[in-house]
Write a protein that holds these residues in place. Structure first.
Motif, PDB file in Angstrom:
ATOM      1  N   LEU A  79       0.848  -1.198   0.000  1.00 29.53           N
ATOM      2  CA  LEU A  79       0.000   0.000   0.000  1.00 29.53           C
ATOM      3  C   LEU A  79       0.881   1.245   0.000  1.00 29.53           C
ATOM      4  CD1 LEU A  79      -2.774  -1.168   2.512  1.00 29.53           C
ATOM      5  CD2 LEU A  79      -2.799  -1.254   0.017  1.00 29.53           C
ATOM      6  N   ASP A  80       1.811   1.266  -0.937  1.00 28.36           N
ATOM      7  CA  ASP A  80       2.719   2.402  -1.075  1.00 28.36           C
ATOM      8  C   ASP A  80       2.790   2.810  -2.548  1.00 28.36           C
ATOM      9  OD1 ASP A  80       4.405   4.343  -0.150  1.00 28.36           O
ATOM     10  OD2 ASP A  80       6.168   3.054   0.003  1.00 28.36           O
ATOM     11  N   GLY A  81       1.615   2.846  -3.166  1.00 32.33           N
ATOM     12  CA  GLY A  81       1.521   3.072  -4.609  1.00 32.33           C
ATOM     13  C   GLY A  81       2.042   4.423  -5.057  1.00 32.33           C
ATOM     14  N   LEU A 130       5.018   2.467  11.040  1.00 31.61           N
ATOM     15  CA  LEU A 130       5.538   1.741   9.884  1.00 31.61           C
ATOM     16  C   LEU A 130       5.992   0.346  10.281  1.00 31.61           C
ATOM     17  CD1 LEU A 130       5.392   4.226   8.115  1.00 31.61           C
ATOM     18  CD2 LEU A 130       7.782   3.940   7.576  1.00 31.61           C
ATOM     19  N   ASP A 131       6.695   0.271  11.405  1.00 34.19           N
ATOM     20  CA  ASP A 131       7.173  -1.028  11.883  1.00 34.19           C
ATOM     21  C   ASP A 131       6.002  -1.950  12.211  1.00 34.19           C
ATOM     22  OD1 ASP A 131       9.785  -0.273  11.597  1.00 34.19           O
ATOM     23  OD2 ASP A 131      10.132   0.167  13.712  1.00 34.19           O
ATOM     24  N   LEU A 132       4.969  -1.377  12.835  1.00 34.87           N
ATOM     25  CA  LEU A 132       3.794  -2.172  13.191  1.00 34.87           C
ATOM     26  C   LEU A 132       3.117  -2.716  11.933  1.00 34.87           C
ATOM     27  CD1 LEU A 132       1.541  -3.112  15.186  1.00 34.87           C
ATOM     28  CD2 LEU A 132       0.521  -0.847  14.923  1.00 34.87           C
ATOM     29  N   ALA A 170       2.798  -6.653  10.153  1.00 30.39           N
ATOM     30  CA  ALA A 170       1.551  -7.282   9.708  1.00 30.39           C
ATOM     31  C   ALA A 170       1.544  -7.498   8.192  1.00 30.39           C
ATOM     32  CB  ALA A 170       0.371  -6.420  10.130  1.00 30.39           C
ATOM     33  N   GLY A 171       2.672  -7.205   7.551  1.00 38.22           N
ATOM     34  CA  GLY A 171       2.783  -7.435   6.109  1.00 38.22           C
ATOM     35  C   GLY A 171       2.163  -6.335   5.274  1.00 38.22           C
ATOM     36  N   ILE A 172       1.944  -5.153   5.878  1.00 37.08           N
ATOM     37  CA  ILE A 172       1.375  -4.031   5.121  1.00 37.08           C
ATOM     38  C   ILE A 172       2.488  -3.024   4.883  1.00 37.08           C
ATOM     39  CG2 ILE A 172      -0.331  -2.179   5.125  1.00 37.08           C
ATOM     40  CD1 ILE A 172      -1.948  -3.714   7.140  1.00 37.08           C
ATOM     41  N   ARG A 173       2.762  -2.731   3.620  1.00 44.85           N
ATOM     42  CA  ARG A 173       3.845  -1.784   3.311  1.00 44.85           C
ATOM     43  C   ARG A 173       3.273  -0.393   3.072  1.00 44.85           C
ATOM     44  NH1 ARG A 173       5.880  -5.947   5.249  1.00 44.85           N
ATOM     45  NH2 ARG A 173       6.354  -7.650   3.844  1.00 44.85           N
ATOM     46  N   VAL A 174       3.594   0.516   3.975  1.00 41.45           N
ATOM     47  CA  VAL A 174       3.200   1.918   3.811  1.00 41.45           C
ATOM     48  C   VAL A 174       4.468   2.742   3.986  1.00 41.45           C
ATOM     49  CG1 VAL A 174       0.838   1.581   4.644  1.00 41.45           C
ATOM     50  CG2 VAL A 174       2.634   2.135   6.277  1.00 41.45           C
ATOM     51  N   SER A 175       4.374   4.069   3.886  1.00 41.87           N
ATOM     52  CA  SER A 175       5.603   4.835   4.076  1.00 41.87           C
ATOM     53  C   SER A 175       5.352   5.999   5.005  1.00 41.87           C
ATOM     54  CB  SER A 175       6.157   5.320   2.740  1.00 41.87           C
ATOM     55  OG  SER A 175       5.324   6.309   2.233  1.00 41.87           O
ATOM     56  N   ALA A 176       6.468   6.549   5.509  1.00 43.61           N
ATOM     57  CA  ALA A 176       6.358   7.738   6.344  1.00 43.61           C
ATOM     58  C   ALA A 176       5.909   8.866   5.429  1.00 43.61           C
ATOM     59  CB  ALA A 176       7.693   8.057   6.984  1.00 43.61           C
TER      60      ALA A 176
END
Ligand code: PLP
Length: 634
Positions: free
Chosen positions: A7-9, A320-322, A326-332
């Motif tokens: 989820l970092d499109g 972000l670490d949390l 859980a396998g969800i990729r997001v970014s700061a």
């Protein structure tokens, strides 16, 4: 291992299967050079022309030019170079030009950096001026109206990459009506998400990037309005009608063509209404998981594919670490370094409070995302919230780090009491969250000894006693029973006569000690362990576990990350966050410690390397860590 939900499109996207096939097909069967006149070249040229025609139709480029290049950063350079060369020529001819290079305050850094670079290289000495945005991230058109008569070039973006805020391009165009300024619109985040009919607008230059919309990295496009001046950035073989030399990236062009075909034919990308529904569902699960969450841009007027938010008491790194666990990729939502999250200049420009700007998280999905991915994401987000709530209340020592310094908490869960040693302003939110429901008995400073409750000999924290000791040089140190001393910046030599050699020193300096040391270790001045055998890869880990069935796997991520994740590989692991390692050390190092092999692991291998290093410095030879972390195992 948990499957990845990407989820970092807005950072980049996976490659659409059709694009992947088109790229492979181009490399396998259409490898000719489109400049060659033989059949292989003609075939490649036909492919390239077909993609260009499709792009022209989709973007409504009319008589304008559309060239392929390496991506938006190149497109931005070329557009700015072109505009500045034209401004220089106008100046040389004595024609009026503005003296301002105006850019939206929330532009991608490629824009202001390129403006400054080319302005300097060309010796133009034009003033580079940021155009403010309002609290919703929209350009201040009143200020633009004032600047427009003096502007030589105006750069605005179609939609913001951090917040998804959509610019009022019609409004900006109307303000620029009659102005001689060139107008660059960075369309990177708009492609495939907003309708664009470029020739019908006053836009002079529009860069695009393939990898933000399911094409590979290294392919982009630049639109230049008919009649707008152009100066090539790349000279050479005269490709792209002499506008951009260099043999074309045919695999990239073919892949981009497949994405554009999917856009044109429909069926692959979700409708706006579907994307709004996806966003609302994600936002609901975020609200459920993270009470107090604030969204940093109003949904109305933003791309439905971008959510930017902050949560009181949680840094972007923690979130972000949390999510990563859980396998969800997001970014700061902001540039983030290991020690300190730099505030986001985009959110700063919107006037948001510092805590929101420095703790922002961006979750962005692409327009081809399906309902199953969104449902899975919502489920995992709710699970992350449960993991946060389930994390045990702190009991014992907690080490927090910011700006290269440590703050220590001594907590007793049973009596719900705690003491804070060397509290730092940057950590106040975090401390507040951790000690919620605890009575803070003292906030102590090792620098000046302040905070000690008057008349008290010792502070009782459950069954443990905290005492105050004066160290050399006016510093104060605090001794917890006989196991740990909080020594601030005092040197080991200053402490030698005060403490026993085995007392664990919890210092204030993260440069000095990632975790903690002891007088014996500090005075021996051993350099950090350089033993290569401390680093395990997957094969070495399997071999070690086979040879030592008693080896203990230790997850040094935070407890909520441990709870949110599936460590995979079928191994059972205990959770000892690096921030709690100091409290655990006496058990491992003490006379009853079994000296069984310990294998530390975390997300990227940084925290686990610190833990293994700390154990080895204390003489525990059987300490190892999973190099590269779980990120490389997935
Ligand atoms: N402009 C915006 C708004 C972006 O989001 C990006 C990518 O992060 C760029 C420009 C740079 O694009 P590229 O990676 O193609 O050079």
């Amino acid at each position: 291992m948990t499957t990845e939900l990407y989820l970092d499109g807005n950072a980049t996207s996976a490659v659409l299967p059709a694009a992947l096939h088109a790229a492979i097909d181009a490399m396998a069967h259409c490898y000719g050079n489109p400049s060659s006149t033989h059949a292989a070249g003609l075939k490649a040229k036909a492919l390239m022309l077909g993609v260009r025609e499709r792009a022209r139709r989709l973007l409504g480029t009319g008589d304008g030019r559309l060239m392929f290049n390496s991506g938006a950063t190149e497109g931005i350079q070329t557009a700015i170079l072109s505009a500045l060369c034209a401004i220089r020529d106008r100046r040389a001819q004595g024609l009026p030009t503005g003296e301002l290079l105006v850019y939206g305050a929330t532009e991608h850094k490629a824009v202001p950096e390129s403006l400054a670079h080319w302005n300097r290289l060309l010796g133009l000495n034009l003033a580079v001026q940021a155009l403010p945005v309002d609290g919703n991230g929209r350009h201040d058109l009143a200020v633009l109206r004032e600047l427009a008569p003096r502007a030589a070039l105006v750069c605005t973006m179609a939609a913001n990459n951090e917040t998804g805020v959509i610019s009022d391009l019609d409004g900006i165009g109307a303000v620029l009506e009659g102005s001689a300024a060139f107008w660059l619109v960075d369309c990177v985040q708009a492609l495939g998400k907003l309708p664009l009919q470029l020739a019908g607008t006053r836009i002079d230059y529009a860069p695009f990037s393939g990898h933000k919309l399911y094409a590979p990295k290294g392919i982009g496009m630049l639109y230049v309005r008919a009649g707008t001046p152009f100066t090539p950035l790349m000279m050479g073989g005269g490709q792209e009608a002499g506008l951009r030399s260099g043999t074309e990236n045919m695999a990239g062009i073919a892949a981009l063509g497949a994405v554009l075909q999917a856009l044109e034919e429909g069926g692959t990308f979700r409708t706006h209404a579907e994307l709004v529904d996806f966003r609302d569902r994600v936002a609901d699960s975020l609200r459920q998981a993270l009470p107090g969450i604030v969204f940093n841009a109003p949904f109305d007027g933003a791309l439905p594919t971008t959510l930017n938010f902050s949560v009181p008491g949680l840094s972007s790194k923690e979130l972000l670490d949390l999510f990563d666990a859980a396998g969800i990729r997001v970014s700061a939502g902001s540039a983030c370094s290991a020690a300190k999250a730099a505030p986001s200049y985009v959110l700063d420009a919107m006037g948001l409070p510092e805590w929101r700007s420095s703790s922002a998280v961006r979750l962005s999905f692409g327009p081809a995302t399906d309902a199953a991915t969104i449902a899975a994401a919502c489920e995992r987000i709710v699970h992350c919230g449960a993991a946060l709530r389930a994390a045990p209340k702190p009991d014992g020592l907690v080490q927090l780090t910011a700006g290269g310094a440590h703050t220590w908490l001594v907590c007793d869960a049973a009596s719900a009491t705690c003491a804070v040693i060397d509290p730092q302003a940057a950590l106040e939110n975090r401390i507040g969250t951790l000690v919620q429901g605890y009575r803070v008995l003292a906030r102590l400073s090792t620098r000046d000894g302040s905070g000690w409750p008057e008349g008290e000999e010792a502070l009782a924290l459950g069954g443990r006693q905290l005492r105050r000791l004066a160290a050399a040089g006016g510093a104060t140190c605090y001794l917890l029973d006989d196991t740990h001393a909080f020594t601030g910046h005092a040197s080991a030599a200053d402490l030698a006569t005060l403490l026993s050699p085995e007392t664990l020193l919890c210092t204030a300096s993260a440069q000095q000690d990632a975790c903690c040391t002891s007088l014996r270790v500090a005075l021996a001045q051993r350099t950090p362990s350089l033993d290569a055998e401390v680093n395990l890869d997957g094969a070495a880990l399997a071999a070690l576990l086979e040879a030592h069935p008693d080896a203990l796997l230790v997850d040094v991520r935070e407890a909520h990350e441990h709870a949110a994740s599936d460590t995979g590989a079928g191994y059972a692991a205990i959770s000892v966050p690096l921030s709690r390692l100091a409290g655990q050390l006496p058990r491992w190092l003490g006379p009853d410690g079994a000296r069984r092999p310990l294998v530390f692991f975390c997300r990227s291998g940084n925290r686990s390397a610190s833990a293994a290093d700390c154990l080895r410095r204390h003489g525990y030879r059987q300490a190892y860590h999973l190099a590269g972390g779980m990120a490389l195992r997935g």
